[in-house]
Write an enzyme that holds these catalytic residues in place. Structure first.
Site, PDB file in Angstrom:
ATOM      1  N   THR A  11       0.815  -1.218   0.000  1.00  0.00           N
ATOM      2  CA  THR A  11       0.000   0.000   0.000  1.00  0.00           C
ATOM      3  C   THR A  11       0.843   1.260   0.000  1.00  0.00           C
ATOM      4  O   THR A  11       0.500   2.257  -0.642  1.00  0.00           O
ATOM      5  CB  THR A  11      -0.937  -0.004   1.217  1.00  0.00           C
ATOM      6  OG1 THR A  11      -1.842  -1.109   1.108  1.00  0.00           O
ATOM      7  CG2 THR A  11      -1.735   1.280   1.316  1.00  0.00           C
ATOM      8  N   SER A  49       1.654  -8.027  -0.463  1.00  0.00           N
ATOM      9  CA  SER A  49       2.320  -8.892   0.514  1.00  0.00           C
ATOM     10  C   SER A  49       1.705 -10.282   0.571  1.00  0.00           C
ATOM     11  O   SER A  49       2.354 -11.227   1.047  1.00  0.00           O
ATOM     12  CB  SER A  49       2.305  -8.244   1.901  1.00  0.00           C
ATOM     13  OG  SER A  49       0.994  -8.081   2.380  1.00  0.00           O
ATOM     14  N   THR A  81       1.136  -4.611   4.330  1.00  0.00           N
ATOM     15  CA  THR A  81       0.928  -4.881   5.753  1.00  0.00           C
ATOM     16  C   THR A  81       0.300  -6.244   6.037  1.00  0.00           C
ATOM     17  O   THR A  81       0.356  -6.715   7.171  1.00  0.00           O
ATOM     18  CB  THR A  81       0.037  -3.793   6.378  1.00  0.00           C
ATOM     19  OG1 THR A  81      -1.236  -3.784   5.712  1.00  0.00           O
ATOM     20  CG2 THR A  81       0.688  -2.432   6.262  1.00  0.00           C
ATOM     21  N   ASP A  82      -0.286  -6.893   5.029  1.00  0.00           N
ATOM     22  CA  ASP A  82      -1.050  -8.111   5.300  1.00  0.00           C
ATOM     23  C   ASP A  82      -0.203  -9.217   5.918  1.00  0.00           C
ATOM     24  O   ASP A  82      -0.682  -9.967   6.772  1.00  0.00           O
ATOM     25  CB  ASP A  82      -1.703  -8.626   4.019  1.00  0.00           C
ATOM     26  CG  ASP A  82      -2.882  -7.770   3.584  1.00  0.00           C
ATOM     27  OD1 ASP A  82      -3.308  -6.916   4.372  1.00  0.00           O
ATOM     28  OD2 ASP A  82      -3.368  -7.962   2.454  1.00  0.00           O
TER      29      ASP A  82
END
Length: 320
Positions: A11, A49, A81-82
């Site tokens: 992101t 990710s 971030t996942d």
């Protein structure tokens, strides 16, 4: 002395119709020029990710080690971030240097009002070149909070405060441009031996979340396809009675790690003794995952199996 920045997409790099490079990201950070350290950028594969692999992360660790050998004072990695919490824990197991390895990203992309990426990147770079952050292994920095890799979790889908350490809270903060480490958790024994990316890719560890009225059908045949299993159990380490025979049989053929699906707190060892409770399951050969959540336990078990570690139970005992 420089900060080595490695970019992996996510992101933070979603610039509308194109992916932003490391040069784009750093150009958008007010105050980075006053950091007192040049930022040396390596743009790696820009992927969501969800598409990152453990093998790719090990490649980044190798490149980061070379940057440290060349004189970098610390490392920053930006990614989606996942899976960031899993990346951080994997890095923490294999990072041998005292220099900080800092991971960050963003929840709001640069095309939105109030993107958090620039502030997170600036804070991460400050941590990476701070003497206070040495000997802490892999760290995650978001919202001016510093989190230890073994405790941090993504706890919200969209909030810029998504990253937290439910068991402990952050170990430090960035305040008025200063890195303040409030507590220094002891470094635990990392991975003994080298994890080859190709071997790690071939090592299969399943994660099985326990649910109410679980029939255990998905456990059938697991020993034919996987070398290990992590059980995300109910509460403090409990499963329905019906699953006990299947889990005991699997524990006789592969490491089976018992964790909690709650996301905070440890597995109990000596409180509940009925069938399917923690005393019963540990006596049947399951391994106590301690304070590790299921996702980090899977990372650790996979690494241990890929390096032929004999004492799997001992490696997990550090996290009790």
């Amino acid at each position: 002395m420089s900060v080595a920045l490695f970019t992996l997409g996510g992101t933070i790099a979603m610039g509308g119709d194109r992916r932003l490079t490391g040069a784009d990201l750093t150009a958008a950070v007010p105050g980075l020029a006053e950091l007192g350290r040049p930022v040396e950028i390596q743009d790696i594969e820009a992927v969501p990710s969800a598409n990152l692999t453990a093998a790719k992360v090990l490649e980044v660790v190798d490149a980061a080690s070379k940057a440290i050998a060349a004189g970098a004072t610390g490392v920053v990695v930006t990614q989606g971030t996942d899976t960031l919490e899993e990346t951080a824990f994997l890095v923490d197991q294999v990072w041998p240097h005292p220099q900080p390895f800092v991971l960050t990203g963003a929840l709001r992309n640069p095309t939105l009002a109030g993107p958090d990426g620039p502030a997170n990147l600036l804070a991460a770079c400050r941590v990476a070149c701070s003497p206070a952050a040495r000997d802490l292994g892999a760290l995650v920095v978001f919202k001016d909070e510093i989190h230890a890799a073994r405790w941090v979790r993504k706890t919200h889908t969209t909030s810029t405060s998504a990253f937290a350490s439910p068991a402990t809270g952050p170990i430090g903060h960035v305040v008025e441009e200063q890195v303040r480490v409030l507590t220094r958790p002891a470094r635990l024994d990392g991975l003994q031996g080298s994890a080859e990316p190709s071997v790690l890719e071939a090592t299969k560890v399943a994660l099985y979340p326990i649910t109410m009225d679980d029939d255990g059908l998905l456990l059938r045949g697991l020993a034919d396809t996987h070398q290990g299993l992590v059980v995300a159990a109910l509460g403090a380490g409990h499963v329905p009675n019906a699953l006990v025979p299947a889990l005991e049989a699997l524990a006789a053929t592969m490491p089976v790690v018992l964790t909690s699906r709650t996301g905070a707190g440890s597995i109990l060892r000596n409180t509940y003794a009925g069938p399917g409770a923690e005393i019963d399951l540990l006596q049947r050969g399951l391994i106590d995952g301690g304070f590790l959540d299921p996702y980090k336990a899977r990372v650790l078990l996979r690494l241990l199996l890929a390096t032929d570690e004999d004492d799997v139970s001992g490696a997990f005992a550090q996290y009790r």
